[in-house]
Design a protein around this motif. Structure first.
Motif, PDB file in Angstrom:
ATOM      1  N   ASP A 136       0.811  -1.215   0.000  1.00 52.17           N
ATOM      2  CA  ASP A 136       0.000   0.000   0.000  1.00 52.17           C
ATOM      3  C   ASP A 136       0.839   1.257   0.000  1.00 52.17           C
ATOM      4  O   ASP A 136       0.408   2.293  -0.475  1.00 52.17           O
ATOM      5  CB  ASP A 136      -0.925   0.010   1.216  1.00 52.17           C
TER       6      ASP A 136
ATOM      7  N   HIS B 109      -3.556   3.815  -6.193  1.00 52.60           N
ATOM      8  CA  HIS B 109      -4.145   2.615  -5.628  1.00 52.60           C
ATOM      9  C   HIS B 109      -5.652   2.809  -5.613  1.00 52.60           C
ATOM     10  O   HIS B 109      -6.150   3.779  -5.074  1.00 52.60           O
ATOM     11  CB  HIS B 109      -3.603   2.425  -4.207  1.00 52.60           C
TER      12      HIS B 109
ATOM     13  N   ARG C  90       0.125   6.168  -3.084  1.00 56.05           N
ATOM     14  CA  ARG C  90       0.676   5.198  -2.139  1.00 56.05           C
ATOM     15  C   ARG C  90       1.947   5.662  -1.463  1.00 56.05           C
ATOM     16  O   ARG C  90       2.430   5.018  -0.544  1.00 56.05           O
ATOM     17  CB  ARG C  90       0.966   3.875  -2.864  1.00 56.05           C
TER      18      ARG C  90
END
Length: 828
Positions: A490, A568, A589
């Motif tokens: 992430d 993302h 991210r």
């Protein structure tokens, strides 16, 4: 897919747990990151916004100039050369470990040249006078964090395994003993008493900011003796303990921790308790019930001991522990009754109905007055049913998923999920250092106990990253991060720490036509720091909920199907007038892109570009947004800075709308933006644009919305009419014909060098060889090198370079030729 555990002790650790999926399935929300003050403190790197330092000038590495820290994130600093004023375009990220950074005065001491960068030469006619003015009263970045062994290290990392500290014994006396750090998990320390190297029986877990934990030498400085606790004292002879103490003193320098590491510890104030006073208390070792308690002993003005009352004549042990005025879990008499809570009578108390008046008379004691206790606050951000991560008090090795089941003043009742042995709801203070935000365990590489009954067990997703998306734009990351690669997680995690800086809500800034100013004012001052995706998702959710029409804001934020992904994709939800909506929203991210993301999102929502972001607006907003009205703002910010045709309902790209032929019925397509109840992995949204399921559905349903002003409604109608009757009025904005698009298609580009290695000058040279030569100046000004060139797409070219559609498409044609040649010649 779910797995079920047959018993509490089964090996659920092997099952994969995903917080996002779990929150989605339970319909719960995560407790805000800003509510965990100790975690926020642990992420500070010793640098602060406003500090100044001397930085090598990128264009001339032999010269330096003064820069100011704008924000920090782990070992990354966002800097701005002094002289640029409020111009954010000049901001750049650098890595403390890799960049050429020094404290103020370093150049003079080392006979280096301080020279104004080329970009601001005309703004600073007198360099000496300018430096005297900006450096007067300025705070320099700490020299020890820029040079030597501690360079670039988070101060917390200096507490390494083998480090020694002193720990007060809170069970039976004020004596302290040396402890060794066995493990450091994000500031949560596993400690072992000195002398018990081969035994973990008495190990303890404490956060490094715990008031009872100190640097070596604290006891001697404050007049306390160093003695092993009574529980371990019989394990060795007195002579052996003294020998251990002597060895520790000889090795003090090698294992000591910097004293300034504890500068953020809570300060212990003066108490006013007296021996024999009665109160209500929670045993910190078993925080499940509230019981009557007694002040057993007063040591001094800072410390006193309380004992949980037990009336049984046969009792052999007592539940006693040392407190200070700010200790959690101590309350005035009748606090439970006033808050509708159960007070557990002392063991041996006759009858079930406990009465404080009778009990005080029976004991011949007085109640501790209200003035003895700290004031409790309810301003903390926690709400019922929120999720977080919490230490199991019965087994401190365990960190479990926790749900807030009840709230009273500044105390939470937490239900722990997944513990090896089920425990009752725990009572903890909102300032407890044993609770952590969602994702804390994952970020720090520690095992989180997943829920026992429903464990998310999905296959890990494998991210396929195309070569041109692997490399960050050198303009945004500058020196030390220029070749950093993204991974499939992430966010980029630096030294195991969070990546996203703190995001501030600047309540004074203009909130625009979509966001309700009253609700914006109720938002927390900040969110984060934390995992980039989680923090930004929380920020966007707060904005959606603060909107006049949450569904409309969600639609504005949704990711265009045709747009290129640079971050993302996250699913966000909105509820409006009993209907549920969801959309896929793109979030970045990595820390270096957070500021740009926040600013672009603000502009998309037609609010002040500073409404939220990693920079706090202290006095006056640099955008002077206070003078704007809702209708004026659309002109000054919403349209002037974004010259695209406009965003049609449904989130289509502007290119697609422009290329549609008139009077041709629009093809139905699958929408990102659908009802939650209608969602299906295989269904296609064939609903007309006027219905709630469609991307633009809620707007037509809500013409009578009272919260929107009449002028805003008129402005919106004008824009709709303009969109329906739009015609191209100049050649530059006219979409190119198929003949134009085919230009040079047959001409295959042959590159002499890898574009990944192109400098800004190489990029400019290439552009000047094409029919886009007039645009070369933009690339030079924005310092776009080969790496950044390969990242450019049509939407980014239009937004970042402020180009009209025709020139943007022509430019992107040449960029695509470079990409194709790169893949054919150099991509392996």
């Amino acid at each position: 897919m779910f797995g079920f555990s047959s018993d509490a002790g089964s090996s659920v650790e092997e099952m994969e747990f995903n917080w996002d999926d779990y929150l989605e399935e339970t319909g719960a929300t995560a407790a805000p990151h800003g509510s965990f003050k100790h975690v926020d403190t642990s992420l500070q790197n010793g640098f602060a916004p406003g500090m100044k330092l001397e930085v090598a000038v990128k264009s001339d590495q032999n010269t330096y100039w003064v820069a100011t820290i704008i924000t920090t994130c782990g070992q990354l600093l966002l800097l701005r050369y002094d002289g640029y004023g409020e111009d954010r375009k000049a901001d750049f990220w650098c890595d403390i470990m890799a960049a050429d950074l020094h404290p103020i005065g370093w150049c003079e001491q080392n006979k280096k040249i301080l020279k104004v960068p080329e970009g601001i030469k005309d703004k600073i006619p007198d360099q000496e006078e300018f430096l005297q003015r900006v450096l007067k009263g300025a705070c320099s970045a700490p020299a020890n964090l820029l040079e030597g062994l501690h360079r670039g290290k988070n101060p917390l990392d200096l507490i390494a395994p083998g480090s020694r500290l002193e720990l007060q014994n809170i069970r039976d006396s004020l004596e302290a003993w040396i402890v060794n750090v066995v493990e450091n998990v994000g500031g949560r320390l596993k400690l072992r008493y000195e002398g018990l190297e081969d035994s973990d029986k008495f190990d303890q877990w404490l956060f490094y900011l715990d008031p009872f934990l100190h640097q070596v030498g604290w006891a001697a400085q404050h007049g306390y003796s160093l003695q092993p606790p009574l529980a371990i004292r019989p394990l060795k002879s007195e002579a052996h303990w003294q020998e251990i103490l002597k060895t520790v003193k000889e090795e003090e320098e090698e294992s000591s921790v910097p004293t300034d590491l504890f500068k953020d510890k809570p300060v212990i104030g003066v108490h006013s308790f007296s021996e024999g006073m009665k109160l209500e208390a929670v045993d910190p070792m078993a925080p499940f019930v509230i019981s009557p308690a007694t002040v057993l002993k007063v040591y001094n003005e800072k410390y006193f001991m309380i004992e949980i009352d037990d009336l049984r004549p046969e009792r052999t042990t007592s539940q006693s522990y040392i407190c200070h005025v700010n200790s959690a879990g101590i309350f005035p008499v009748q606090w439970s009754l006033k808050n509708g809570l159960h007070l557990s009578p002392p063991p041996g108390y006759p009858g079930q109905d406990f009465d404080w008046a009778d009990y005080l008379k029976q004991c011949g004691a007085e109640a501790a007055p209200q003035s003895c206790f700290p004031s409790l606050t309810s301003d903390h951000g926690f709400k019922e049913n929120m999720k977080l991560e919490a230490v199991n008090p019965v087994d401190p090795e365990e960190v479990c998923i926790a749900t807030v089941t009840k709230l009273k003043d500044s105390y939470l009742w937490l239900q722990l999920e997944g513990s090896k042995k089920p425990v009752p709801d725990c009572i903890v203070s909102v300032e407890s250092m044993n609770i952590f935000p969602v994702g804390w365990c994952e970020t720090n590489g520690y095992q989180l106990r997943p829920p026992r009954k429903a464990i998310v067990n999905k296959q890990k997703k494998i991210a396929v990253v195309q070569p041109e998306k692997q490399i960050l734009s050198s303009r945004t990351v500058h020196d030390g991060l220029k070749n950093q690669e993204l991974n499939s997680s992430d966010s980029v995690v630096i030294n195991g720490k969070y990546c996203c800086p703190k995001i501030y809500f600047n309540h004074r800034c203009f909130s625009g036509p979509y966001l309700n100013k009253g609700r914006i004012a109720e938002l927390p001052q900040s969110v984060g720091p934390g995992n980039c995706v989680l923090v930004l998702k929380e920020v966007l959710t707060l904005l959606i909920n603060a909107a006049y029409k949450p569904s409309r804001v969600l639609r504005e934020l949704q990711l265009d199907e045709e747009a290129a992904w640079h971050g993302h994709g996250e699913t966000l939800k909105a509820k409006y007038k009993g209907k549920s909506y969801r959309a896929t929203v793109e979030v970045v991210r990595t820390a270096d892109r957070v500021a740009e993301f926040c600013r672009k999102t603000c502009i998309k929502l037609e609010c002040c570009p500073n409404l939220f972001g990693p920079q706090m607006v202290l006095d006056k907003c640099s955008e002077n947004c206070s003078v704007l009205t809702k209708t004026k703002y659309t002109h000054y910010y919403g349209k002037r800075k974004n010259k695209r045709i406009g965003r049609p309902p449904g989130g289509h790209s502007n290119l697609e709308v422009a290329m549609k032929k008139p009077n041709k019925r629009r093809k139905r397509r699958k929408h990102f933006f659908v009802h939650k109840k209608k969602r299906s992995s295989t269904s296609v949204d064939n609903t007309p644009a006027g219905s709630p399921q469609g991307s633009g559905g809620e707007e037509e349903d809500d013409q009578d919305e009272s919260e929107l002003s009449h002028s805003l409604a008129q402005d919106r109608d004008k824009r709709k009419r303009k969109l329906r009757t739009f015609s191209f009025s100049d050649d530059e904005n006219k979409p190119p014909s198929p003949k134009d698009i085919k230009m040079e298609v047959a001409e295959k580009l042959q590159l002499d060098s890898n574009p990944l290695e192109w400098s800004v000058a190489d990029v400019v040279r290439f552009l000047k060889s094409t029919d886009c030569a007039p645009l070369a100046r933009i690339f030079l000004d924005q310092e776009i090198d080969g790496q950044a060139l390969l990242l450019l797409t049509l939407p980014t070219v239009q937004e970042c370079m402020d180009l009209k559609l025709g020139p943007a498409i022509k430019l992107c044609h040449h960029i695509e030729r470079v990409k194709l040649a790169f893949y054919q010649q150099f991509a392996n």
